[in-house]
Design an enzyme around this catalytic site. Sequence first.
Site, PDB file in Angstrom:
ATOM      1  N   ASP A   8       0.857  -1.187   0.000  1.00 36.37           N
ATOM      2  CA  ASP A   8       0.000   0.000   0.000  1.00 36.37           C
ATOM      3  C   ASP A   8       0.892   1.235   0.000  1.00 36.37           C
ATOM      4  OD1 ASP A   8      -3.171   0.685   0.897  1.00 36.37           O
ATOM      5  OD2 ASP A   8      -1.690   2.269   1.222  1.00 36.37           O
ATOM      6  N   ASP A  20      -7.028  -4.069  -4.712  1.00 36.28           N
ATOM      7  CA  ASP A  20      -8.077  -3.296  -4.030  1.00 36.28           C
ATOM      8  C   ASP A  20      -7.671  -1.823  -3.977  1.00 36.28           C
ATOM      9  OD1 ASP A  20     -10.330  -2.698  -2.603  1.00 36.28           O
ATOM     10  OD2 ASP A  20      -9.570  -3.426  -0.676  1.00 36.28           O
TER      11      ASP A  20
END
Lengths: 535, 510
Positions: free
Chosen positions: B320, B373
Amino acid sequence: MKRRDFLAAGALSAASLACRRKPEFPFQGELVGPDLALGHWLRGGAFPDPERFEPISVLVVGGGVAGLSAGWRLAGGGVDDFRVLELEVEPGGTSRSGRNHVGAFPWAAHYLPVPDRGNHAVLHLLDECGMLEGFDAKGEPVFAEEATVRAPEERIWAYGQWWEGLYLRAGASTEDERQYHAFFREVDHWAAFRDAKGRPAFSIPRSRCSDAPEATALDGLSFAAWLDQRGLTSPRLRWLLDYACRDDYGARLETTSAWAGLFYFAARKQGPGEDSRPLLTWPEGNGFLVNHLRRALGERLRCGVMATAIREEKDGILVTAWDHLNQRRVGWKAKHVIFAGPQHVARHVIEGFAAARPASTRIRNAPWMVANLTLRGRPKEPTFPLAWDNVLRDSEALGYVVATHQSLKDHGPTVLTWYRPFSGTDCDGERARLRALDWPACARLVMEDLRPAHPDLEGLVARLDVMRWGHAMVRPEPGLLWNPDVLALARPFGNIHFAHTELSGLALFEEAQDHGLRAAEEALAASGRRGQSWR
Amino acid sequence: MPEPPEQTPSTLKAPLLFISVLLIASCGLIYELVAGTLSSYLLGDSVMQFSTVIGVYLSAMGLGSYLSKFLQRGLARRFVDLELAVALVGGFSAPILFQAFAHTHAFRVVLYGVVAVVGTLVGLEIPILMRILKDQVRFKDLIAGVLTLDYMGALFASILFPLLFMPKLGLVRTSLLFGLLNAAVGLWSTRLLQSQLGPTRMIRLRCLAVMAILALGLAFAGKFTLALEEEVFADEIVYAKDSPYQRIVLTRGRGSFQLFLNGNLQFSSADEYRYHEALVHPAFAVKPDAKRVLICGGGDGLAVREVLKHPSVQEIVLVDLDPAMTDMARFQPMVRQLNGASLEDPRVKVVNADAMVWLQETSGPPFDLALVDFPDPNTYALGKLYTSRFYRLLQRRLTDDAMIAVQSTSPLMARQSFWCIAATMEAAGLKVKPYHLAVPSFGVWGFALASKRDFAIPTQVLPGLRHLSDEATAAMFAFPKDMDRVPTEVNRLDNQVLVHLYTREWRRWS
């Protein structure tokens, strides 16, 4: 020390103390090559011969794209017995690149329009580099996605904000729009043109262009005059076209021939009415291709070696050179020489050349300044986001490209490569102006240019390095490109062959490569190795 | 010390003083609107916020009016001082409130305190001005004139605030600008009331000093503003952080809490299980023995929570971009509770990097399963994470029978965008089976299940989930007519068509 001297020294040191104020910029940097002093040393003349001349088949003088391509072709043609000499420590000429902790960045040329299927040489090179993925159903080449310029490609700063694209649509009148379309209809006309032999008027490289008089007549007038004749006066349109001339030729509408002006647009069209070909680029610009060629040449490329005299004798061509890295004189006796340097150097170096080829003085080169700004972070971007190519409308410079754009890095440190051609009419005067600029003057030029668009830039700059290119690119002035004497400069001079973008009058990677291959194939043919042409 | 004469009617400039009534009335209302708007932004529930702010403000004005009778002499001087006080407190009200929100836990105390102080000061203004004018103007004219202009000023302010000042200047600059106006009225009054003031040099200097402070505030207004100002949330903000990459906001209300990135809802604790079960378990249903799992995005740790339910998993790499996000997932108590402290699991390795750059520049053993995602593709920097190049880079890091699940926006609200993502994955050589389900806080939401090899639609999922059953899993892969496939271009790095499609499609819903 006399009393007067003492006082003077005291006054001087007081003055120097007073001058030791805060530095003008909170960052550092330097002026980097090309080696002006070494190059200009040639003018002094009188270089004694070396102790021995090493025999060799082919010697390539000049390690820019033309010279590297000639070497690439020689190696591909089965010749191993050759050397490529480059005066600088890095090869590539104006396709050079650099690298620092952020990544790779270009020092000048930084893109290639996608080649059409007829441009065999560029396709061959891109295939070797792993950038050609195959051909689509229509037979057109398909290139690696990572090499095609990532969107957004370009943006323009005007009216205090960034806008998408290079042509400023915001605030354009209906007349502006009409003229924009009228101009591109003219481009379409020329994109569709085929002569009696089926050759297009404009194609890359230009050796594929038609020499039919209706096309070459365009070379007789300036781009500005051609636009005037058609009533194309829209300031926005003319800004766009002038930008194109500055960007690709280091010249203005008035000093670019209409042929060259239309070449820029028509040669890149996929077909009449279609879009321009997309561009291929890499973080290091065309340095990506240079690095491939350099690896292909290996030990046969010798950098830091400057040819000082070339003299043809009965049994070969004697080349005297100065090995700058080892500080010694070296020599070769070559069956063929490929001179892949500019014409003004050929006049100094090749015996008998200047007298035999007076047309070589017709060629003029525009000087350029290129700055690489290493940034700690990104400037604030409240309007259209950072693109690959970022252009300021009200500027003498061309804006900047972003080295990390193609490497997909959208956050953190980056390198901006800023370009400014010195495009005044008098090339020599412009060159003197550029040479007179020291590092603070260069840094000032860059920062003042970018400040309106990026008021927060100064605090983000970690380094600002500057390259001053005295002879960056040949200017396609009216009457140059189709002048028979100028065209004849590409012919061999005895067993000396020539390769350089100057011989096209268009400073493009593809032109350098095309001349490099031609010169190499001339030498191969003369030594009985005529094979399938790569061009 | 001798007082200056209380009045010399012939030299007072009554009509001009009426104009100051108009100006101070506008200023007063602006402070009230600023406080009401600001508290609605930060605390949500705008009806409650506006009601309480107006109530406190008006009652404070009443208090001010009452207190005015205790001011006896030197009214002109008092009036100028009053203007300067209002200018400072009112002018700085928005910066004070933003800073209080960002740095203290007593925002409400500060809010009602500021509102009460400004209200009281504003309540003093009109009675004092009327008393200054009382001997020069007949009473019925005085009342009529002052009140007319008072209400007119309120009208100007209430119309211009939402139409001009809020959109053009924002809250902080608006409040500072009106502070400046209040101080200017003070300065101007030193001329109009000169006959009652005596020596005015010091008073004028004070006015100028206050104006300079406010002007300085205006010049540095950007520093006081939270980026929050650009967004409106329905609920109370419990956590806000501006990272170098994005603005992270948690809000709480109606029995759940929500995460917003740059103002876009990422999940609501009420129904995120539906989303994350759908993201994770269908891929595992096809590849139940997956050992090494890659998660791109998903810094909230919620997908990891679902992945950890599969006993075959030995290693999870979560890539991330934003350390602020993964830190929040670890340490913010509400989020940590929701994800079950999933990022602390020894099998989880967190990498803070741009996933695409990470895929391009690193190498390692291949993954059996990848969950993608990312936030929706509304910028070029996000759009690149949905290109054919991205899916090619991803495949290089996967085993031949690895499964991929990609969150791919709403097939109902952004039908072309949804199918563009599927078409792009196919162009990158993947076999793709899109699916969808209802997530009430988002609407109908879509995903793409993919693999290098062909695979069958899963019919059995992990037992014991909250939403997904075997039947529900199979049903997700059927598309009704209004969401069915439409032809689209492929999203490539050099065209980024998805960003254009996406912004165009979602514009219709906002």
